[in-house]
Design a protein around this motif. Structure first.
Motif, PDB file in Angstrom:
ATOM      1  N   SER A 311       0.818  -1.222   0.000  1.00 15.23           N
ATOM      2  CA  SER A 311       0.000   0.000   0.000  1.00 15.23           C
ATOM      3  C   SER A 311       0.846   1.265   0.000  1.00 15.23           C
ATOM      4  O   SER A 311       0.306   2.368  -0.107  1.00 15.23           O
ATOM      5  CB  SER A 311      -0.927   0.013   1.217  1.00 15.23           C
ATOM      6  OG  SER A 311      -1.837  -1.062   1.182  1.00 15.23           O
ATOM      7  N   HIS A 312       2.161   1.127   0.156  1.00 17.25           N
ATOM      8  CA  HIS A 312       3.100   2.259   0.179  1.00 17.25           C
ATOM      9  C   HIS A 312       2.672   3.325   1.194  1.00 17.25           C
ATOM     10  O   HIS A 312       2.459   4.492   0.847  1.00 17.25           O
ATOM     11  CB  HIS A 312       3.215   2.877  -1.217  1.00 17.25           C
ATOM     12  CG  HIS A 312       3.621   1.897  -2.269  1.00 17.25           C
ATOM     13  ND1 HIS A 312       4.868   1.331  -2.328  1.00 17.25           N
ATOM     14  CD2 HIS A 312       2.912   1.365  -3.303  1.00 17.25           C
ATOM     15  CE1 HIS A 312       4.930   0.504  -3.357  1.00 17.25           C
ATOM     16  NE2 HIS A 312       3.767   0.496  -3.965  1.00 17.25           N
ATOM     17  N   PRO A 313       2.533   2.943   2.467  1.00 17.16           N
ATOM     18  CA  PRO A 313       2.115   3.913   3.490  1.00 17.16           C
ATOM     19  C   PRO A 313       3.197   4.933   3.788  1.00 17.16           C
ATOM     20  O   PRO A 313       4.365   4.755   3.428  1.00 17.16           O
ATOM     21  CB  PRO A 313       1.845   3.023   4.711  1.00 17.16           C
ATOM     22  CG  PRO A 313       2.771   1.862   4.520  1.00 17.16           C
ATOM     23  CD  PRO A 313       2.808   1.614   3.043  1.00 17.16           C
ATOM     24  N   TYR A 314       2.792   5.991   4.467  1.00 18.55           N
ATOM     25  CA  TYR A 314       3.733   7.019   4.905  1.00 18.55           C
ATOM     26  C   TYR A 314       4.714   6.443   5.916  1.00 18.55           C
ATOM     27  O   TYR A 314       5.903   6.787   5.918  1.00 18.55           O
ATOM     28  CB  TYR A 314       2.943   8.179   5.525  1.00 18.55           C
ATOM     29  CG  TYR A 314       3.766   9.258   6.176  1.00 18.55           C
ATOM     30  CD1 TYR A 314       4.486  10.170   5.414  1.00 18.55           C
ATOM     31  CD2 TYR A 314       3.811   9.367   7.566  1.00 18.55           C
ATOM     32  CE1 TYR A 314       5.246  11.160   6.017  1.00 18.55           C
ATOM     33  CE2 TYR A 314       4.560  10.357   8.180  1.00 18.55           C
ATOM     34  CZ  TYR A 314       5.281  11.254   7.397  1.00 18.55           C
ATOM     35  OH  TYR A 314       6.027  12.239   8.003  1.00 18.55           O
ATOM     36  N   ALA A 315       4.208   5.550   6.797  1.00 18.01           N
ATOM     37  CA  ALA A 315       5.076   4.936   7.804  1.00 18.01           C
ATOM     38  C   ALA A 315       4.476   3.601   8.248  1.00 18.01           C
ATOM     39  O   ALA A 315       3.272   3.369   8.110  1.00 18.01           O
ATOM     40  CB  ALA A 315       5.244   5.854   9.011  1.00 18.01           C
ATOM     41  N   ILE A 316       5.326   2.739   8.771  1.00 22.32           N
ATOM     42  CA  ILE A 316       4.918   1.467   9.370  1.00 22.32           C
ATOM     43  C   ILE A 316       5.582   1.393  10.743  1.00 22.32           C
ATOM     44  O   ILE A 316       6.803   1.574  10.857  1.00 22.32           O
ATOM     45  CB  ILE A 316       5.345   0.261   8.505  1.00 22.32           C
ATOM     46  CG1 ILE A 316       4.717   0.330   7.119  1.00 22.32           C
ATOM     47  CG2 ILE A 316       4.959  -1.049   9.191  1.00 22.32           C
ATOM     48  CD1 ILE A 316       5.221  -0.741   6.170  1.00 22.32           C
ATOM     49  N   ARG A 317       4.785   1.140  11.774  1.00 23.25           N
ATOM     50  CA  ARG A 317       5.327   1.099  13.122  1.00 23.25           C
ATOM     51  C   ARG A 317       4.868  -0.165  13.836  1.00 23.25           C
ATOM     52  O   ARG A 317       3.868  -0.779  13.458  1.00 23.25           O
ATOM     53  CB  ARG A 317       4.927   2.348  13.923  1.00 23.25           C
ATOM     54  CG  ARG A 317       5.433   3.645  13.278  1.00 23.25           C
ATOM     55  CD  ARG A 317       5.227   4.839  14.174  1.00 23.25           C
ATOM     56  NE  ARG A 317       5.718   6.065  13.561  1.00 23.25           N
ATOM     57  CZ  ARG A 317       6.981   6.468  13.563  1.00 23.25           C
ATOM     58  NH1 ARG A 317       7.901   5.714  14.157  1.00 23.25           N
ATOM     59  NH2 ARG A 317       7.340   7.600  12.992  1.00 23.25           N
ATOM     60  N   VAL A 318       5.606  -0.510  14.895  1.00 25.54           N
ATOM     61  CA  VAL A 318       5.331  -1.736  15.647  1.00 25.54           C
ATOM     62  C   VAL A 318       5.285  -1.404  17.134  1.00 25.54           C
ATOM     63  O   VAL A 318       6.165  -0.701  17.654  1.00 25.54           O
ATOM     64  CB  VAL A 318       6.407  -2.809  15.379  1.00 25.54           C
ATOM     65  CG1 VAL A 318       6.120  -4.060  16.208  1.00 25.54           C
ATOM     66  CG2 VAL A 318       6.481  -3.148  13.892  1.00 25.54           C
ATOM     67  N   LEU A 319       4.239  -1.903  17.815  1.00 29.71           N
ATOM     68  CA  LEU A 319       4.091  -1.720  19.251  1.00 29.71           C
ATOM     69  C   LEU A 319       4.084  -3.087  19.928  1.00 29.71           C
ATOM     70  O   LEU A 319       3.398  -4.007  19.477  1.00 29.71           O
ATOM     71  CB  LEU A 319       2.788  -0.983  19.574  1.00 29.71           C
ATOM     72  CG  LEU A 319       2.646   0.440  19.024  1.00 29.71           C
ATOM     73  CD1 LEU A 319       1.255   0.979  19.306  1.00 29.71           C
ATOM     74  CD2 LEU A 319       3.708   1.350  19.628  1.00 29.71           C
ATOM     75  N   PRO A 320       4.832  -3.237  21.017  1.00 33.59           N
ATOM     76  CA  PRO A 320       4.935  -4.547  21.679  1.00 33.59           C
ATOM     77  C   PRO A 320       3.721  -4.851  22.562  1.00 33.59           C
ATOM     78  O   PRO A 320       2.995  -3.957  22.987  1.00 33.59           O
ATOM     79  CB  PRO A 320       6.199  -4.400  22.523  1.00 33.59           C
ATOM     80  CG  PRO A 320       6.218  -2.943  22.881  1.00 33.59           C
ATOM     81  CD  PRO A 320       5.683  -2.221  21.673  1.00 33.59           C
ATOM     82  N   LEU A 321       3.543  -6.119  22.841  1.00 35.93           N
ATOM     83  CA  LEU A 321       2.494  -6.549  23.766  1.00 35.93           C
ATOM     84  C   LEU A 321       2.943  -6.260  25.196  1.00 35.93           C
ATOM     85  O   LEU A 321       4.048  -6.630  25.604  1.00 35.93           O
ATOM     86  CB  LEU A 321       2.240  -8.044  23.581  1.00 35.93           C
ATOM     87  CG  LEU A 321       1.177  -8.682  24.489  1.00 35.93           C
ATOM     88  CD1 LEU A 321      -0.199  -8.116  24.170  1.00 35.93           C
ATOM     89  CD2 LEU A 321       1.183 -10.195  24.338  1.00 35.93           C
TER      90      LEU A 321
END
Length: 358
Positions: A311-321
């Protein structure tokens, strides 16, 4: 619900049949199919208290702006499509499509008022960055993210308006231990934080509220809850769906949060399909929430990246459990900065806030 009743005035039988089938598949009731303006006017004037949605096409002779004005008292609103050969009717016509999802998107987003009449871009005094946070499925963490990002921004000196627009399950007031957040104006809960809960009653002045807030705050963060899908949007109450459309038209950033759960990934895939067919003003950020540690987490992250990267997003981020930290915060009606200040999830929210102000 009046808007689920429809009258069509489309000359092309093939396109009319496609429109009717699509509407029926979504639970809409096509009351009448007019083949000319005389029959249409006669039916509407005799239809009593029901004000249907009119879906028309420019291939009906005599269906012009003057005629639409003459029947405006008898319909809820109108959605116009160009004829098979194209055409123009004061710039109000939509291009025809034979894609059911795109057809419904065009029907449910045309002619919404009053929020869409005036967007934030028209406000010369705007200073806020407006961020809408939505989730692919229940429990993915949109509300937790909205609250904690707002607090982290406060901690670095930024003024924030936090809006609870999660009409299915508003929870900001409960999680913050606050009352009376659903009035006509934002409620100041600290020198740098105002909170506002969207309701049917205050939605009528929501645009003015936001324009005012954007002139005196640094950030507006909107907890939208679930991302409405095309098939679901038609059953929303008018004020809720109008605000959903307003968000898509006006926010600077749209954060879409998903978790590793299969249902969340499935919903995210559907959302991407709908978003690909819309022209969105916002920068899109996809966030994987509840990522576990270790190799299993690596696999979760790899699967998420393969899903959203096309999708070519502006950003991709990850949040932990962080089950312990979020559970304690919910029980104590506090925030992660208080319940687990050294936790990895709290640190990620701090990093998000720092990135927003960089």
């Amino acid at each position: 619900m009046a808007e689920l009743h429809v009258v069509t005035a489309i000359g092309d039988p093939e396109f009319e049949s496609f429109v009717a089938r699509t509407l029926h598949s979504q639970g809409w009731n096509v009351l009448f199919r007019a083949v000319d303006v005389e029959l249409l006017a006669r039916y509407l004037k005799a239809s009593g208290e029901i004000k249907p949605l009119l879906i028309y096409s420019s291939d009906i002779q005599g269906l012009n702006q003057e005629f639409l004005s003459s029947i405006s008292a008898f319909i809820e609103r109108s959605v116009g499509f160009a004829g098979a050969e194209g055409g123009q009717l004061d710039g109000e016509l939509r291009e025809r499509t034979h894609d059911a999802a795109l057809l419904m998107a065009r029907i449910v987003t045309q002619g919404r008022v009053p929020l869409r009449q005036q967007g934030l871009s028209s406000s010369a005094s705007r200073r806020s960055r407006v961020i809408a946070i939505t989730s692919a499925s229940h429990g993915d963490g949109a509300t937790t993210t909205a609250i904690n990002c707002a607090i982290e921004l406060n901690l670095i000196g930024k003024k924030v308006l936090l809006i609870d627009a999660h009409h299915q399950l508003p929870a900001v007031a409960i999680l913050l231990g606050e009352r009376n957040l659903n009035g006509s104006e934002p409620n100041r809960v600290s020198p740098l934080l105002e909170v506002f809960e969207l309701t049917r009653e205050n939605s009528l002045t929501m645009n003015e509220t936001l324009i005012d807030a954007c002139s005196r705050t640094d950030f507006v963060i909107i907890d939208c809850g679930l991302m409405p899908k095309v098939g679901e949007a038609i059953t929303e109450r008018r004020w809720q769906h109008t605000f959903s459309n307003w968000i898509l038209d006006n926010v600077d950033d749209l954060w879409v949060i998903a978790s590793p759960r299969p249902m969340s990934a499935h919903s995210l895939h559907q959302i991407q399909g709908v978003m690909a067919k819309q022209s969105l003003r916002a920068r899109i950020t996809f966030i994987l929430n509840h990522r576990v540690s270790g190799k299993r987490g690596d696999i979760q992250e790899e699967m998420f990246l393969s899903l959203v990267a096309p999708s070519h997003p502006y950003a991709i981020r990850v949040l932990p459990l962080d089950t312990r930290g979020t559970s304690v915060a919910e029980q104590d009606r506090s925030i992660l900065m208080e319940s687990n200040p050294r936790g990895l999830l709290r640190k990620r929210y701090l990093e998000l806030a720092a990135a927003l102000t960089a």
